[in-house]
Design a protein around this motif. Structure first.
Motif, mmCIF file in Angstrom:
data_model
loop_
_atom_site.group_PDB
_atom_site.id
_atom_site.type_symbol
_atom_site.label_atom_id
_atom_site.label_comp_id
_atom_site.label_asym_id
_atom_site.label_seq_id
_atom_site.Cartn_x
_atom_site.Cartn_y
_atom_site.Cartn_z
ATOM 1 N N ASP A 238 -17.122 69.995 -48.699
ATOM 2 C CA ASP A 238 -16.953 68.580 -48.410
ATOM 3 C C ASP A 238 -15.998 68.486 -47.226
ATOM 4 O OD1 ASP A 238 -16.416 65.893 -48.281
ATOM 5 O OD2 ASP A 238 -15.468 65.752 -50.250
ATOM 6 N N LYS A 239 -16.546 68.255 -46.048
ATOM 7 C CA LYS A 239 -15.736 68.289 -44.826
ATOM 8 C C LYS A 239 -14.677 67.190 -44.783
ATOM 9 C CE LYS A 239 -19.381 68.552 -42.039
ATOM 10 N NZ LYS A 239 -20.157 68.705 -40.781
ATOM 11 N N SER A 240 -14.854 66.160 -45.596
ATOM 12 C CA SER A 240 -13.880 65.066 -45.588
ATOM 13 C C SER A 240 -12.529 65.484 -46.157
ATOM 14 C CB SER A 240 -14.422 63.866 -46.380
ATOM 15 O OG SER A 240 -14.515 64.170 -47.767
ATOM 16 N N GLN A 241 -12.461 66.680 -46.762
ATOM 17 C CA GLN A 241 -11.181 67.157 -47.304
ATOM 18 C C GLN A 241 -10.186 67.473 -46.185
ATOM 19 O OE1 GLN A 241 -11.520 69.756 -51.154
ATOM 20 N NE2 GLN A 241 -13.163 70.385 -49.784
ATOM 21 N N TRP A 242 -10.679 67.804 -44.995
ATOM 22 C CA TRP A 242 -9.823 68.216 -43.898
ATOM 23 C C TRP A 242 -9.617 67.091 -42.887
ATOM 24 C CZ3 TRP A 242 -13.174 71.416 -46.400
ATOM 25 C CH2 TRP A 242 -12.660 72.637 -46.872
ATOM 26 N N LEU A 243 -8.548 67.198 -42.109
ATOM 27 C CA LEU A 243 -8.333 66.269 -41.006
ATOM 28 C C LEU A 243 -9.530 66.314 -40.064
ATOM 29 C CD1 LEU A 243 -4.646 67.285 -40.307
ATOM 30 C CD2 LEU A 243 -5.363 64.995 -41.042
ATOM 31 N N LYS B 288 -21.881 85.513 -49.462
ATOM 32 C CA LYS B 288 -21.850 84.504 -50.519
ATOM 33 C C LYS B 288 -20.493 84.500 -51.213
ATOM 34 C CE LYS B 288 -24.107 83.047 -54.816
ATOM 35 N NZ LYS B 288 -25.197 83.341 -55.790
ATOM 36 N N GLU B 289 -20.021 85.684 -51.599
ATOM 37 C CA GLU B 289 -18.724 85.788 -52.271
ATOM 38 C C GLU B 289 -17.585 85.393 -51.336
ATOM 39 O OE1 GLU B 289 -21.489 88.876 -54.115
ATOM 40 O OE2 GLU B 289 -21.017 88.121 -52.103
ATOM 41 N N ALA B 290 -17.718 85.752 -50.053
ATOM 42 C CA ALA B 290 -16.679 85.430 -49.075
ATOM 43 C C ALA B 290 -16.583 83.927 -48.855
ATOM 44 C CB ALA B 290 -16.958 86.145 -47.756
ATOM 45 N N VAL B 291 -17.722 83.252 -48.795
ATOM 46 C CA VAL B 291 -17.721 81.796 -48.619
ATOM 47 C C VAL B 291 -17.015 81.121 -49.793
ATOM 48 C CG1 VAL B 291 -19.182 79.743 -48.611
ATOM 49 C CG2 VAL B 291 -19.768 81.686 -47.148
ATOM 50 N N GLU B 292 -17.302 81.586 -50.990
ATOM 51 C CA GLU B 292 -16.664 80.984 -52.167
ATOM 52 C C GLU B 292 -15.151 81.190 -52.144
ATOM 53 O OE1 GLU B 292 -18.060 78.995 -54.515
ATOM 54 O OE2 GLU B 292 -19.704 79.100 -53.072
ATOM 55 N N LEU B 293 -14.722 82.370 -51.748
ATOM 56 C CA LEU B 293 -13.282 82.640 -51.669
ATOM 57 C C LEU B 293 -12.633 81.805 -50.564
ATOM 58 C CD1 LEU B 293 -10.707 84.140 -52.406
ATOM 59 C CD2 LEU B 293 -11.481 86.049 -50.964
ATOM 60 N N ALA B 294 -13.292 81.703 -49.417
ATOM 61 C CA ALA B 294 -12.743 80.907 -48.314
ATOM 62 C C ALA B 294 -12.605 79.447 -48.712
ATOM 63 C CB ALA B 294 -13.641 81.037 -47.082
ATOM 64 N N LYS B 295 -13.586 78.920 -49.389
ATOM 65 C CA LYS B 295 -13.524 77.533 -49.869
ATOM 66 C C LYS B 295 -12.341 77.342 -50.814
ATOM 67 C CE LYS B 295 -17.338 75.950 -51.595
ATOM 68 N NZ LYS B 295 -18.640 75.958 -52.310
ATOM 69 N N TRP B 296 -12.169 78.285 -51.713
ATOM 70 C CA TRP B 296 -11.101 78.169 -52.713
ATOM 71 C C TRP B 296 -9.724 78.283 -52.074
ATOM 72 C CZ3 TRP B 296 -7.188 81.226 -54.820
ATOM 73 C CH2 TRP B 296 -6.666 80.782 -56.036
ATOM 74 N N LEU B 297 -9.566 79.221 -51.154
ATOM 75 C CA LEU B 297 -8.260 79.420 -50.524
ATOM 76 C C LEU B 297 -7.813 78.215 -49.713
ATOM 77 C CD1 LEU B 297 -8.581 83.117 -49.262
ATOM 78 C CD2 LEU B 297 -7.061 82.298 -51.080
ATOM 79 N N THR B 298 -8.766 77.490 -49.131
ATOM 80 C CA THR B 298 -8.420 76.363 -48.264
ATOM 81 C C THR B 298 -8.531 75.006 -48.948
ATOM 82 O OG1 THR B 298 -10.682 76.323 -47.396
ATOM 83 C CG2 THR B 298 -9.047 77.601 -46.155
ATOM 84 N N ALA B 299 -8.848 75.000 -50.234
ATOM 85 C CA ALA B 299 -8.905 73.736 -50.973
ATOM 86 C C ALA B 299 -7.511 73.105 -51.031
ATOM 87 C CB ALA B 299 -9.430 73.981 -52.381
ATOM 88 N N PRO B 300 -7.426 71.764 -51.130
ATOM 89 C CA PRO B 300 -6.121 71.086 -51.145
ATOM 90 C C PRO B 300 -5.135 71.660 -52.155
ATOM 91 C CG PRO B 300 -7.884 69.489 -50.946
ATOM 92 C CD PRO B 300 -8.545 70.807 -51.193
ATOM 93 N N GLU B 301 -5.634 72.017 -53.333
ATOM 94 C CA GLU B 301 -4.740 72.523 -54.377
ATOM 95 C C GLU B 301 -4.074 73.829 -53.949
ATOM 96 O OE1 GLU B 301 -7.986 70.051 -56.036
ATOM 97 O OE2 GLU B 301 -7.929 71.827 -54.738
ATOM 98 N N GLN B 302 -4.850 74.696 -53.316
ATOM 99 C CA GLN B 302 -4.288 75.979 -52.889
ATOM 100 C C GLN B 302 -3.377 75.808 -51.658
ATOM 101 O OE1 GLN B 302 -5.883 76.491 -55.859
ATOM 102 N NE2 GLN B 302 -7.741 76.340 -54.589
ATOM 103 N N PRO C 89 -5.324 66.282 -46.010
ATOM 104 C CA PRO C 89 -4.453 65.134 -46.278
ATOM 105 C C PRO C 89 -4.268 64.788 -47.750
ATOM 106 C CG PRO C 89 -5.911 64.653 -44.455
ATOM 107 C CD PRO C 89 -6.385 65.953 -45.043
ATOM 108 N N SER C 90 -5.277 65.041 -48.585
ATOM 109 C CA SER C 90 -5.147 64.678 -49.990
ATOM 110 C C SER C 90 -4.048 65.461 -50.692
ATOM 111 C CB SER C 90 -6.479 64.886 -50.728
ATOM 112 O OG SER C 90 -6.846 66.255 -50.750
#
Length: 441
Positions: free
Chosen positions: A134-139, A332-346, A361-362
């Motif tokens: 969800d690209k809206s998570q980032w500036l 596939k595994e790398a994409v999932e890890l990249a998404k998780w590492l850069t999520a707002p919570e992390q 921003p969230s």
């Protein structure tokens, strides 16, 4: 989030070993690159998949316990981080591997100074992450920096680098200067020349063996990163030699380089690290990612002696992305890890550990620096200071050769003046010759 450094070489070296700031974006730590073993597809046996992450400096993922957390929830995954301290070593190596189509890590970090080159010349070598997030998570501007002309998102934003000034409160007191962060910020508000004026005052009663600032190059970078006009215009034309932003940054840096207020240290080299430990300089331009670096390099002796004040002008120094090369064997595994590492919570967890400021921003309303960090920096309102800076950062344009141009100005031009006693005109000419080589002119 990591430290970004600049080391200049001639054209041949720049082609093989060139480029970057940093940040770094973020803090900078152990260097495993001299004996680098990065490479995609290294499996650890026992049915586990090993994902390698190539970074420069300290991204904070390991320090914040994110790798352990992810591996605990994904017992089939092992994560290995390959760290290179200097981005001017890291990025050319990554380019070589991308072009060869082999040898890349499963996830590769990309510093903001290199993102335009990655987007314009290496877009096909990265997975389109826009399809999976969800690209809206980032500036918005952060996403835009990592988006190719055909709409492909090749990197997920990690941090940004809103700036402040970190200063040794104990040294200021000994020099008879103001130590209150709010009153001090008011003295230099709106003009980096006022910051230099405070430096002149400091040097009149400087504690023995100390200087006001670490280097003229750091001042140059701080000033430039608050300017809208840098090395390229909106059309992509190189305008560095006519840029008002470059002229302003150069002039302020020259006022430092030709004075006695600089410790003349090259950022991210070992003597600079030792300068923190020995309290040999009183101030440093301080992007959010620098907080963790200062804390690490100053050690326990610096606890409660450092403080943080607003910078003369808002600016963004550093910030990075992580992308997934198409050459990787575990996309596939790398994409999932990249998404998780850069999520707002992390990103919030990394901020809590080392104050690397999120690009999501969230996460801002939840940000809270670690008690140990706030205590180290004299209970400064770190979150508020960096948040206020982030709100007024000017839009900046980056170009393909942004980093080597910057390297030429800082590591050749400014160092010629600061360390070799050349005149500002001679330093500018030396940088100009290097830049012409870089641009093939």
């Amino acid at each position: 989030m990591r430290t970004t450094t600049r080391r200049s070489h001639r054209l041949l070296a720049l082609a093989a070993v060139a480029a970057l700031t940093t940040g770094v974006l973020a803090g900078c730590a152990g260097d495993s690159d001299d004996g680098d073993t990065s490479g995609s597809g290294n499996d650890s046996g026992g049915g586990k998949t090993t994902l390698t992450i190539g970074t420069f400096g300290v991204f904070g993922y390991k320090q914040a316990g994110l790798y352990d957390e992810y591996m605990k929830s994904h017992p089939d995954i092992t994560i290995k981080e390959n760290v290179t301290t200097r981005t001017d070593v890291y990025w050319p190596k990554v380019l070589t591997r991308l072009q060869a189509g082999s040898g890349t890590d499963d996830i590769q970090a990309i510093e903001v100074g290199n993102i335009t080159e990655a987007v314009q010349t290496q877009g096909s070598k990265f997975v389109d992450l826009g399809k999976d997030v969800d690209k809206s998570q980032w500036l918005d501007w952060k996403n835009a920096q990592a988006t190719t002309p055909d709409g492909k998102l090749i990197g997920l934003g990690t941090d940004i680098g809103p700036m402040a000034i970190c200063y040794r409160k104990d040294l200021f007191e000994k020099a008879g200067l103001e130590t209150d962060r709010t009153k001090l910020a008011a003295q230099w508000k709106g003009d980096w020349k006022k910051y230099v004026d405070v430096g002149k005052q400091y040097m009149k009663k400087a504690p023995s063996g100390t200087k006001f600032v670490d280097s003229a190059s750091s001042v140059y970078n701080a000033v430039l990163n608050g300017e809208s006009e840098r090395y390229y215009d909106k059309s992509g034309k190189v305008v560095w030699d006519k840029s008002s932003g470059v002229k302003n940054a150069w002039d302020v840096a020259m006022s430092v380089a030709t004075s006695n207020m600089s410790a003349k240290l090259k950022q991210f080299d070992k003597p600079w690290d030792q300068g923190y430990a020995n309290a040999s300089f009183a101030t440093v331009a301080c992007p959010a990612w620098m907080i963790g670096y200062i804390q690490e390099k100053s050690g326990d002796a610096g606890k409660g002696k450092w403080d943080v004040a607003a910078a003369p002008t808002a600016g963004n120094w550093g910030g990075s992305f992580i992308g997934v090369p198409t050459a990787g064997k575990h996309q596939k595994e790398a994409v999932e890890l990249a998404k998780w590492l850069t999520a707002p919570e992390q990103q919030a967890k990394v901020f809590a550990k080392q104050a690397s400021f999120p690009s999501t921003p969230s996460a801002y309303s939840t940000l809270k620096a670690a008690p140990a960090t706030t205590e180290f920096f004299s209970n400064a309102p770190i979150t508020q200071i960096f948040s206020d800076s982030a709100k007024t950062i000017p839009a900046q344009i980056f170009g393909v050769k942004d980093q080597p141009i910057n390297t030429a100005l800082t590591d050749i031009g400014i160092l010629q003046v600061e360390q070799k006693g050349k005149s500002p005109a001679q330093g500018w000419d030396a940088a100009t010759n290097e830049i012409k080589d870089v641009l093939g002119q």
